[in-house]
Write a protein that holds these residues in place. Sequence first.
Motif, short mmCIF file in Angstrom:
data_model
loop_
_atom_site.label_atom_id
_atom_site.label_comp_id
_atom_site.label_asym_id
_atom_site.label_seq_id
_atom_site.Cartn_x
_atom_site.Cartn_y
_atom_site.Cartn_z
N ILE A 36 0.97 -1.01 0.14
CA ILE A 36 -0.14 -0.23 -0.07
C ILE A 36 0.95 0.95 -0.30
N THR A 265 -5.65 4.84 -0.83
CA THR A 265 -4.88 3.86 -1.62
C THR A 265 -5.22 3.18 -0.22
N PHE A 269 -7.82 -0.67 -0.97
CA PHE A 269 -6.83 -1.31 -1.02
C PHE A 269 -8.05 -2.44 -0.15
#
Length: 314
Positions: A36, A265, A269
């Motif tokens: 990540i 993100t 994710f």
Amino acid sequence: MSDRAKTLLLHGGVLVLLFALQFVLPAYHHGNLARIMVLASFAIGYNVMFGYAGLLSLGHALFFAAGMYGLGLAVAHGGADPVSGLLAGIAAALAVSVAVGLLALRTSGVAFMIVTLMFAQVGYLAVLYFGTYTRGDEGIVLQQAQRVLWGIDLTQPGARYFAALLLFAVCLLATLGLVRAPFGKVLIAIRENEERARMLGYDVFRYKLAAVVISGVLSGLAGAVYGLLFGFVGATFASVQYSIFPLLWVLLGGAGTVLGPFVGTLFMFYLIDLSSAVTSAYMLVAGVALVLLTLFAPQGLVGEIRNRIWRWLP
């Protein structure tokens, strides 16, 4: 406490928290967070161009892949060490971003979006065409011996995590410094009213080109580090989806905010990761979440926090 002190405390605190998590996270989430942070660095690069300069690109996979293949080809075929490979990746991303900027900035608006998408597709097709060297969809697998940097084995989870954290810290702090500098203020002025910025005497084309180059180099650096840390360089990373992903991450987290790309993100994710364990229609879940956020948090997660609570957030 001044706004500057609050800003430094917040962003420094995030980095300290990420450092501490290395010692307490289970193996699965430890690996996820390393990935990540690298992808968030890619999103940070995209945010410079989209969030601050107002340039909507649909071809950022080209820069990510340029850095990745610059490293991968140099290491796999040129016998380069990781440092030389990283430099090759940065050089490739720099060359591509300068070329794309000089050509794509001759257009604007929708035309700019289409041109950047076309360049990215050319890059993707080039990866497939030169499959003898790039190995196309199969990709290049970097061996363990090729991923040892200054005696540190980056295939080890701890070393990989700290390398990802170092990359993220560099990108985060560089962006924070950029947006607080006069250069960043000019980019925001161009985003808000390009004609007025031009009337004030600023060379708008030069500033836009600089934003494209900075964005491309940061994205290429993220691509090179991704290939080095995870040992794979493949055509998938040059495809359209990797041009769409950073746009989604930045929109979800908050365009024009320093922490927005990381938050977006992280959110996307784990949303996909958790929903895929429940249903095969996990992209539908992600789509619904995106629509809801667009309706109720149009400025993104961090953007809404800035608008409603902490107005000093950069």
